[in-house]
Design a protein around this motif. Structure first.
Motif, PDB file in Angstrom:
ATOM      1  N   ILE A  19       0.837  -1.205   0.000  1.00 37.47           N
ATOM      2  CA  ILE A  19       0.000   0.000   0.000  1.00 37.47           C
ATOM      3  C   ILE A  19       0.865   1.245   0.000  1.00 37.47           C
ATOM      4  N   ASP A  20       2.026   1.193   0.651  1.00 38.84           N
ATOM      5  CA  ASP A  20       2.932   2.334   0.654  1.00 38.84           C
ATOM      6  C   ASP A  20       3.478   2.592  -0.741  1.00 38.84           C
ATOM      7  N   ALA A  21       3.878   1.541  -1.427  1.00 45.12           N
ATOM      8  CA  ALA A  21       4.418   1.693  -2.785  1.00 45.12           C
ATOM      9  C   ALA A  21       3.356   2.183  -3.757  1.00 45.12           C
ATOM     10  N   ALA A  22       2.103   1.826  -3.514  1.00 40.96           N
ATOM     11  CA  ALA A  22       1.032   2.233  -4.426  1.00 40.96           C
ATOM     12  C   ALA A  22       0.493   3.613  -4.112  1.00 40.96           C
ATOM     13  N   CYS A  23       0.318   3.943  -2.823  1.00 41.32           N
ATOM     14  CA  CYS A  23      -0.525   5.078  -2.443  1.00 41.32           C
ATOM     15  C   CYS A  23       0.161   6.209  -1.702  1.00 41.32           C
ATOM     16  N   SER A  24       1.444   6.106  -1.398  1.00 40.68           N
ATOM     17  CA  SER A  24       2.098   7.174  -0.648  1.00 40.68           C
ATOM     18  C   SER A  24       2.216   8.441  -1.486  1.00 40.68           C
ATOM     19  N   ARG A  25       1.855   9.588  -0.893  1.00 42.85           N
ATOM     20  CA  ARG A  25       2.060  10.856  -1.590  1.00 42.85           C
ATOM     21  C   ARG A  25       3.403  11.468  -1.222  1.00 42.85           C
ATOM     22  N   PHE A  26       4.150  10.803  -0.331  1.00 35.27           N
ATOM     23  CA  PHE A  26       5.454  11.317   0.074  1.00 35.27           C
ATOM     24  C   PHE A  26       6.613  10.604  -0.619  1.00 35.27           C
ATOM     25  N   ARG A  27       6.336   9.502  -1.303  1.00 35.17           N
ATOM     26  CA  ARG A  27       7.370   8.782  -2.046  1.00 35.17           C
ATOM     27  C   ARG A  27       7.303   9.179  -3.511  1.00 35.17           C
ATOM     28  N   PRO A  28       8.363   9.757  -4.059  1.00 33.12           N
ATOM     29  CA  PRO A  28       8.322  10.140  -5.478  1.00 33.12           C
ATOM     30  C   PRO A  28       8.212   8.945  -6.415  1.00 33.12           C
ATOM     31  N   ASP A  29       8.553   7.743  -5.921  1.00 26.58           N
ATOM     32  CA  ASP A  29       8.485   6.560  -6.772  1.00 26.58           C
ATOM     33  C   ASP A  29       7.184   5.792  -6.623  1.00 26.58           C
ATOM     34  N   GLU A  77       3.199   4.815  -7.088  1.00 25.10           N
ATOM     35  CA  GLU A  77       2.267   4.922  -8.215  1.00 25.10           C
ATOM     36  C   GLU A  77       1.452   6.200  -8.142  1.00 25.10           C
ATOM     37  N   LEU A  78       1.002   6.539  -6.946  1.00 24.95           N
ATOM     38  CA  LEU A  78       0.183   7.739  -6.789  1.00 24.95           C
ATOM     39  C   LEU A  78       0.968   8.991  -7.160  1.00 24.95           C
ATOM     40  N   SER A  79       2.214   9.084  -6.747  1.00 18.19           N
ATOM     41  CA  SER A  79       3.028  10.252  -7.091  1.00 18.19           C
ATOM     42  C   SER A  79       3.206  10.371  -8.600  1.00 18.19           C
ATOM     43  N   ARG A  80       3.390   9.245  -9.268  1.00 20.92           N
ATOM     44  CA  ARG A  80       3.531   9.291 -10.730  1.00 20.92           C
ATOM     45  C   ARG A  80       2.231   9.730 -11.389  1.00 20.92           C
ATOM     46  N   ALA A  81       1.100   9.258 -10.853  1.00 22.69           N
ATOM     47  CA  ALA A  81      -0.191   9.677 -11.410  1.00 22.69           C
ATOM     48  C   ALA A  81      -0.427  11.155 -11.166  1.00 22.69           C
ATOM     49  N   ASN A  82      -0.082  11.643  -9.975  1.00 21.69           N
ATOM     50  CA  ASN A  82      -0.249  13.072  -9.687  1.00 21.69           C
ATOM     51  C   ASN A  82       0.642  13.915 -10.592  1.00 21.69           C
ATOM     52  N   ALA A  83       1.854  13.438 -10.857  1.00 19.78           N
ATOM     53  CA  ALA A  83       2.775  14.185 -11.708  1.00 19.78           C
ATOM     54  C   ALA A  83       2.268  14.280 -13.141  1.00 19.78           C
ATOM     55  N   ALA A  84       1.445  13.328 -13.554  1.00 18.36           N
ATOM     56  CA  ALA A  84       0.925  13.319 -14.929  1.00 18.36           C
ATOM     57  C   ALA A  84      -0.381  14.091 -15.065  1.00 18.36           C
TER      58      ALA A  84
END
Length: 347
Positions: A73-83, A85-92
Protein backbone atom coordinates in the motif's frame (compact mmCIF):
# COMPACT_ATOMS: atom_id res chain seq x y z
CA UNK A 1 -26.58 8.75 -1.25
CA UNK A 2 -25.80 5.06 -0.84
CA UNK A 3 -25.95 3.52 2.61
CA UNK A 4 -22.82 2.58 4.54
CA UNK A 5 -23.09 -1.01 5.79
CA UNK A 6 -23.50 -1.02 9.56
CA UNK A 7 -21.13 -2.69 11.95
CA UNK A 8 -21.64 -3.82 15.50
CA UNK A 9 -20.13 -2.58 18.69
CA UNK A 10 -20.98 -4.18 21.99
CA UNK A 11 -20.55 -3.74 25.70
CA UNK A 12 -17.33 -5.30 26.92
CA UNK A 13 -17.79 -7.42 30.01
CA UNK A 14 -15.10 -8.34 32.48
CA UNK A 15 -11.76 -6.76 33.16
CA UNK A 16 -9.27 -5.99 30.42
CA UNK A 17 -5.89 -7.63 30.37
CA UNK A 18 -2.74 -5.73 29.46
CA UNK A 19 -3.61 -2.73 27.31
CA UNK A 20 -1.72 -2.54 24.04
CA UNK A 21 -0.64 0.65 22.25
CA UNK A 22 -2.73 0.73 19.10
CA UNK A 23 -2.08 3.76 16.97
CA UNK A 24 -3.37 7.27 16.94
CA UNK A 25 -6.72 6.69 18.53
CA UNK A 26 -7.24 3.29 20.13
CA UNK A 27 -5.69 0.84 22.48
CA UNK A 28 -6.74 -2.74 21.64
CA UNK A 29 -6.87 -5.16 24.54
CA UNK A 30 -7.52 -8.89 24.08
CA UNK A 31 -9.82 -10.48 26.62
CA UNK A 32 -8.21 -13.62 28.07
CA UNK A 33 -9.49 -16.90 26.69
CA UNK A 34 -7.58 -20.17 26.39
CA UNK A 35 -4.39 -18.37 25.39
CA UNK A 36 -3.33 -14.76 25.34
CA UNK A 37 -3.28 -13.45 21.75
CA UNK A 38 0.15 -12.61 20.40
CA UNK A 39 1.00 -8.95 19.87
CA UNK A 40 3.27 -7.18 17.40
CA UNK A 41 3.78 -3.40 17.46
CA UNK A 42 5.92 -1.49 14.97
CA UNK A 43 6.12 1.76 13.01
CA UNK A 44 4.51 1.82 9.56
CA UNK A 45 2.87 4.31 7.19
CA UNK A 46 3.91 7.18 9.42
CA UNK A 47 2.01 5.79 12.41
CA UNK A 48 1.91 2.75 14.70
CA UNK A 49 0.85 -0.66 13.42
CA UNK A 50 -0.52 -3.21 15.88
CA UNK A 51 -1.29 -6.85 15.09
CA UNK A 52 -3.12 -9.14 17.49
CA UNK A 53 -3.31 -12.84 16.57
CA UNK A 54 -5.69 -15.03 18.57
CA UNK A 55 -3.51 -18.13 18.13
CA UNK A 56 0.05 -17.20 19.15
CA UNK A 57 1.42 -20.15 17.18
CA UNK A 58 0.29 -18.47 13.95
CA UNK A 59 1.45 -14.97 14.81
CA UNK A 60 4.60 -15.01 12.65
CA UNK A 61 2.62 -15.97 9.54
CA UNK A 62 0.06 -13.25 10.21
CA UNK A 63 2.82 -10.68 10.72
CA UNK A 64 4.44 -11.54 7.38
CA UNK A 65 1.11 -10.92 5.64
CA UNK A 66 0.58 -7.60 7.42
CA UNK A 67 4.08 -6.36 6.57
CA UNK A 68 3.60 -7.35 2.92
CA UNK A 69 0.28 -5.49 2.73
CA UNK A 70 1.78 -2.38 4.30
CA UNK A 71 4.72 -2.39 1.91
CA UNK A 72 2.38 -2.79 -1.06
CA UNK A 73 0.00 0.00 0.00
CA UNK A 74 2.93 2.33 0.65
CA UNK A 75 4.42 1.69 -2.78
CA UNK A 76 1.03 2.23 -4.43
CA UNK A 77 -0.52 5.08 -2.44
CA UNK A 78 2.10 7.17 -0.65
CA UNK A 79 2.06 10.86 -1.59
CA UNK A 80 5.45 11.32 0.07
CA UNK A 81 7.37 8.78 -2.05
CA UNK A 82 8.32 10.14 -5.48
CA UNK A 83 8.48 6.56 -6.77
CA UNK A 84 4.98 5.58 -5.67
CA UNK A 85 2.27 4.92 -8.22
CA UNK A 86 0.18 7.74 -6.79
CA UNK A 87 3.03 10.25 -7.09
CA UNK A 88 3.53 9.29 -10.73
CA UNK A 89 -0.19 9.68 -11.41
CA UNK A 90 -0.25 13.07 -9.69
CA UNK A 91 2.78 14.18 -11.71
CA UNK A 92 0.93 13.32 -14.93
CA UNK A 93 -2.12 15.47 -14.06
CA UNK A 94 -3.33 17.46 -17.02
CA UNK A 95 -1.25 15.51 -19.53
CA UNK A 96 -2.18 11.89 -20.12
CA UNK A 97 -4.04 8.93 -18.63
CA UNK A 98 -1.92 6.68 -16.43
CA UNK A 99 -2.34 2.89 -16.13
CA UNK A 100 -2.45 1.76 -12.50
CA UNK A 101 -2.05 -1.52 -10.66
CA UNK A 102 -4.92 -3.54 -9.25
CA UNK A 103 -4.05 -2.36 -5.73
CA UNK A 104 -4.04 1.35 -6.58
CA UNK A 105 -7.27 0.79 -8.52
CA UNK A 106 -8.85 -0.73 -5.40
CA UNK A 107 -7.61 2.16 -3.27
CA UNK A 108 -8.86 4.72 -5.78
CA UNK A 109 -12.29 3.12 -5.98
CA UNK A 110 -12.51 3.08 -2.17
CA UNK A 111 -11.68 6.81 -2.11
CA UNK A 112 -14.19 7.66 -4.85
CA UNK A 113 -16.85 5.61 -3.10
CA UNK A 114 -16.14 7.55 0.10
CA UNK A 115 -16.66 10.79 -1.80
CA UNK A 116 -19.99 9.51 -3.14
CA UNK A 117 -21.20 8.26 0.24
CA UNK A 118 -20.41 11.58 1.94
CA UNK A 119 -21.51 13.95 -0.84
CA UNK A 120 -17.91 15.08 -1.17
CA UNK A 121 -17.14 15.66 2.52
CA UNK A 122 -14.38 13.04 2.17
CA UNK A 123 -12.60 13.98 -1.05
CA UNK A 124 -9.48 12.36 -2.55
CA UNK A 125 -8.57 15.59 -4.39
CA UNK A 126 -7.60 17.39 -1.15
CA UNK A 127 -3.90 16.88 -1.91
CA UNK A 128 -3.11 20.50 -2.91
CA UNK A 129 -5.17 21.91 -0.02
CA UNK A 130 -3.44 19.73 2.58
CA UNK A 131 -0.04 20.63 1.17
CA UNK A 132 -0.92 24.35 1.15
CA UNK A 133 -1.71 24.13 4.86
CA UNK A 134 1.78 22.77 5.49
CA UNK A 135 1.33 19.00 5.37
CA UNK A 136 3.59 18.72 2.33
CA UNK A 137 5.96 16.08 3.70
CA UNK A 138 5.80 13.23 6.19
CA UNK A 139 4.21 14.22 9.47
CA UNK A 140 7.45 13.55 11.35
CA UNK A 141 9.10 16.21 9.18
CA UNK A 142 6.15 18.58 9.57
CA UNK A 143 6.22 18.21 13.35
CA UNK A 144 9.97 18.85 13.45
CA UNK A 145 9.70 22.04 11.42
CA UNK A 146 9.82 25.24 13.49
CA UNK A 147 6.83 27.58 13.00
CA UNK A 148 9.19 30.52 12.37
CA UNK A 149 10.68 28.65 9.42
CA UNK A 150 7.37 28.72 7.53
CA UNK A 151 5.28 31.59 6.30
CA UNK A 152 1.49 31.78 6.51
CA UNK A 153 -0.46 29.21 4.56
CA UNK A 154 -1.67 30.33 1.17
CA UNK A 155 -5.30 31.40 0.84
CA UNK A 156 -7.53 28.28 1.01
CA UNK A 157 -9.30 27.22 -2.17
CA UNK A 158 -12.07 24.64 -2.62
CA UNK A 159 -10.84 21.30 -3.88
CA UNK A 160 -11.30 20.15 -7.45
CA UNK A 161 -13.64 17.31 -6.47
CA UNK A 162 -14.77 14.24 -8.36
CA UNK A 163 -15.11 16.08 -11.66
CA UNK A 164 -11.31 16.33 -11.82
CA UNK A 165 -10.88 12.54 -11.67
CA UNK A 166 -11.52 10.50 -14.79
CA UNK A 167 -11.36 6.84 -13.97
CA UNK A 168 -11.81 3.92 -16.36
CA UNK A 169 -12.12 0.82 -14.15
CA UNK A 170 -12.25 -1.61 -17.08
CA UNK A 171 -8.90 -0.44 -18.46
CA UNK A 172 -7.56 0.73 -15.09
CA UNK A 173 -6.68 4.13 -16.54
CA UNK A 174 -6.57 7.24 -14.37
CA UNK A 175 -6.55 10.77 -15.73
CA UNK A 176 -6.42 13.85 -13.50
CA UNK A 177 -7.22 17.39 -14.52
CA UNK A 178 -4.38 19.92 -14.44
CA UNK A 179 -3.58 21.11 -10.94
CA UNK A 180 -5.18 18.08 -9.30
CA UNK A 181 -3.34 15.86 -6.84
CA UNK A 182 -4.87 12.90 -5.05
CA UNK A 183 -4.38 12.21 -1.35
CA UNK A 184 -5.67 8.73 -0.50
CA UNK A 185 -4.17 8.73 2.99
CA UNK A 186 -7.25 8.11 5.12
CA UNK A 187 -9.07 5.53 3.02
CA UNK A 188 -5.88 3.80 1.84
CA UNK A 189 -4.71 3.20 5.41
CA UNK A 190 -8.12 1.83 6.35
CA UNK A 191 -8.08 -0.34 3.23
CA UNK A 192 -4.68 -1.72 4.24
CA UNK A 193 -6.12 -2.67 7.64
CA UNK A 194 -9.08 -4.44 6.02
CA UNK A 195 -6.98 -6.26 3.45
CA UNK A 196 -4.37 -7.38 5.96
CA UNK A 197 -6.90 -8.56 8.55
CA UNK A 198 -8.90 -10.61 6.07
CA UNK A 199 -5.88 -12.07 4.30
CA UNK A 200 -4.15 -12.96 7.55
CA UNK A 201 -7.25 -14.49 9.15
CA UNK A 202 -7.88 -16.64 6.07
CA UNK A 203 -4.27 -17.78 5.95
CA UNK A 204 -3.73 -18.57 9.63
CA UNK A 205 -7.20 -19.84 10.48
CA UNK A 206 -7.81 -17.75 13.60
CA UNK A 207 -8.93 -14.31 14.66
CA UNK A 208 -6.77 -11.35 13.70
CA UNK A 209 -7.02 -7.70 14.62
CA UNK A 210 -5.06 -5.02 12.73
CA UNK A 211 -4.86 -1.42 13.94
CA UNK A 212 -3.13 1.23 11.87
CA UNK A 213 -3.07 4.53 13.68
CA UNK A 214 -6.69 4.32 14.80
CA UNK A 215 -8.00 2.42 11.76
CA UNK A 216 -8.93 -0.99 13.11
CA UNK A 217 -10.12 -4.12 11.30
CA UNK A 218 -10.95 -7.52 12.77
CA UNK A 219 -11.49 -10.79 10.90
CA UNK A 220 -11.69 -14.48 11.75
CA UNK A 221 -12.78 -16.01 15.05
CA UNK A 222 -11.96 -13.56 17.85
CA UNK A 223 -11.03 -14.45 21.44
CA UNK A 224 -13.89 -15.27 23.80
CA UNK A 225 -15.93 -12.11 24.30
CA UNK A 226 -14.43 -10.35 21.30
CA UNK A 227 -11.60 -7.87 21.01
CA UNK A 228 -11.69 -5.19 23.69
CA UNK A 229 -10.88 -1.73 22.39
CA UNK A 230 -10.22 1.28 24.58
CA UNK A 231 -10.95 4.61 22.88
CA UNK A 232 -8.41 7.42 23.26
CA UNK A 233 -7.50 10.69 21.55
CA UNK A 234 -3.81 9.85 21.32
CA UNK A 235 -1.86 6.63 20.98
CA UNK A 236 0.80 8.11 23.30
CA UNK A 237 -1.70 8.46 26.15
CA UNK A 238 -1.39 6.16 29.17
CA UNK A 239 -2.88 2.69 28.97
CA UNK A 240 -6.57 2.13 29.56
CA UNK A 241 -7.62 2.66 33.15
CA UNK A 242 -10.55 3.90 35.17
CA UNK A 243 -12.70 6.23 33.12
CA UNK A 244 -11.36 5.13 29.73
CA UNK A 245 -14.25 3.98 27.51
CA UNK A 246 -13.93 0.37 26.37
CA UNK A 247 -16.03 -1.49 23.80
CA UNK A 248 -15.76 -4.93 22.24
CA UNK A 249 -15.96 -5.94 18.60
CA UNK A 250 -15.98 -9.35 16.93
CA UNK A 251 -15.41 -8.39 13.32
CA UNK A 252 -15.66 -5.50 10.89
CA UNK A 253 -14.12 -2.08 11.32
CA UNK A 254 -13.75 0.60 13.95
CA UNK A 255 -12.15 3.95 13.18
CA UNK A 256 -11.36 6.95 15.32
CA UNK A 257 -10.53 10.22 13.60
CA UNK A 258 -9.39 13.29 15.49
CA UNK A 259 -7.69 16.64 15.21
CA UNK A 260 -5.55 16.60 18.35
CA UNK A 261 -2.58 14.46 17.31
CA UNK A 262 -1.62 15.43 13.74
CA UNK A 263 -1.51 19.18 14.24
CA UNK A 264 1.08 21.91 13.70
CA UNK A 265 1.49 25.68 13.90
CA UNK A 266 1.76 27.89 10.85
CA UNK A 267 1.17 31.58 10.36
CA UNK A 268 -0.08 31.93 13.94
CA UNK A 269 -2.71 29.20 13.46
CA UNK A 270 -3.00 25.65 14.75
CA UNK A 271 -3.69 23.45 11.74
CA UNK A 272 -4.37 19.74 11.28
CA UNK A 273 -4.78 17.13 8.56
CA UNK A 274 -8.59 17.16 8.24
CA UNK A 275 -9.63 19.46 5.39
CA UNK A 276 -13.10 20.64 4.39
CA UNK A 277 -13.18 20.17 0.60
CA UNK A 278 -15.77 22.95 0.27
CA UNK A 279 -13.28 25.55 1.53
CA UNK A 280 -9.84 23.94 1.29
CA UNK A 281 -9.30 24.92 4.93
CA UNK A 282 -9.67 23.07 8.21
CA UNK A 283 -13.31 22.79 9.33
CA UNK A 284 -14.64 24.82 12.27
CA UNK A 285 -13.63 23.20 15.59
CA UNK A 286 -16.68 21.22 16.68
CA UNK A 287 -15.49 17.65 17.32
CA UNK A 288 -12.18 16.65 18.89
CA UNK A 289 -12.60 12.93 18.22
CA UNK A 290 -15.14 10.80 16.34
CA UNK A 291 -15.28 7.00 16.59
CA UNK A 292 -17.49 4.92 14.28
CA UNK A 293 -18.08 1.17 13.85
CA UNK A 294 -19.03 -0.26 10.46
CA UNK A 295 -18.85 -3.45 8.43
CA UNK A 296 -15.37 -2.49 7.23
CA UNK A 297 -12.61 -0.20 8.39
CA UNK A 298 -12.87 1.78 5.14
CA UNK A 299 -16.53 2.54 5.83
CA UNK A 300 -15.86 3.35 9.49
CA UNK A 301 -13.05 5.73 8.52
CA UNK A 302 -15.18 7.32 5.83
CA UNK A 303 -17.90 8.09 8.37
CA UNK A 304 -15.58 9.31 11.15
CA UNK A 305 -13.68 11.61 8.79
CA UNK A 306 -16.89 12.96 7.27
CA UNK A 307 -18.23 13.74 10.75
CA UNK A 308 -15.23 15.94 11.55
CA UNK A 309 -15.75 17.84 8.31
CA UNK A 310 -19.52 18.16 8.71
CA UNK A 311 -19.25 19.65 12.20
CA UNK A 312 -22.66 20.46 13.64
CA UNK A 313 -24.33 18.59 10.77
CA UNK A 314 -22.55 15.36 11.69
CA UNK A 315 -25.06 13.92 14.19
CA UNK A 316 -27.99 14.07 11.76
CA UNK A 317 -25.84 12.64 8.96
CA UNK A 318 -24.57 9.81 11.15
CA UNK A 319 -28.09 9.03 12.37
CA UNK A 320 -29.02 8.60 8.72
CA UNK A 321 -26.35 5.94 8.30
CA UNK A 322 -27.45 3.99 11.37
CA UNK A 323 -23.83 3.45 12.39
CA UNK A 324 -22.80 3.29 16.05
CA UNK A 325 -20.73 6.38 16.84
CA UNK A 326 -19.13 8.27 19.70
CA UNK A 327 -18.42 11.97 19.16
CA UNK A 328 -16.37 14.08 21.56
CA UNK A 329 -16.76 17.85 21.34
CA UNK A 330 -13.82 20.17 21.78
CA UNK A 331 -15.10 20.91 25.32
CA UNK A 332 -14.95 17.19 26.18
CA UNK A 333 -18.68 16.49 26.18
CA UNK A 334 -19.65 13.21 24.52
CA UNK A 335 -22.51 12.28 22.18
CA UNK A 336 -23.46 8.63 21.56
CA UNK A 337 -25.34 7.53 18.46
CA UNK A 338 -26.87 4.25 17.39
CA UNK A 339 -25.78 1.16 19.31
CA UNK A 340 -22.66 2.73 20.80
CA UNK A 341 -22.71 2.04 24.58
CA UNK A 342 -22.40 4.98 26.93
CA UNK A 343 -19.02 5.30 28.63
CA UNK A 344 -18.95 3.39 31.88
CA UNK A 345 -21.90 1.17 30.94
CA UNK A 346 -19.56 -1.51 29.64
CA UNK A 347 -17.62 -2.10 32.84
Amino acid sequence: MNAIPAGTVGRAGGAASTTLPAGAAHHATPRPAHAEPATAVFAALGTTAVLLTADPARADDALLILRAELAAIDAACSRFRPDSELSRANAAAGTRPVPVSALLAEALEAALRAADLTDGAVDPTVGPAVAALGYDRTFAEVAARRPEDTGPASAPRPTAGRRAVRWDPALRLLRLSAGTALDLGATAKALAADRAAHRAAAAVGCGVLVNLGGDLSAAGEPPHGGWRVAIADDHAAPDAGPGRPVVSIRDGGLATSGTAVRSWRRGGRTLHHIVDPATGDIPPPVWRTVSVAAASCVDANTASTAALVLGERAPDWLRGTGLPARLVRTDGSVLYLGAWPADGGDR
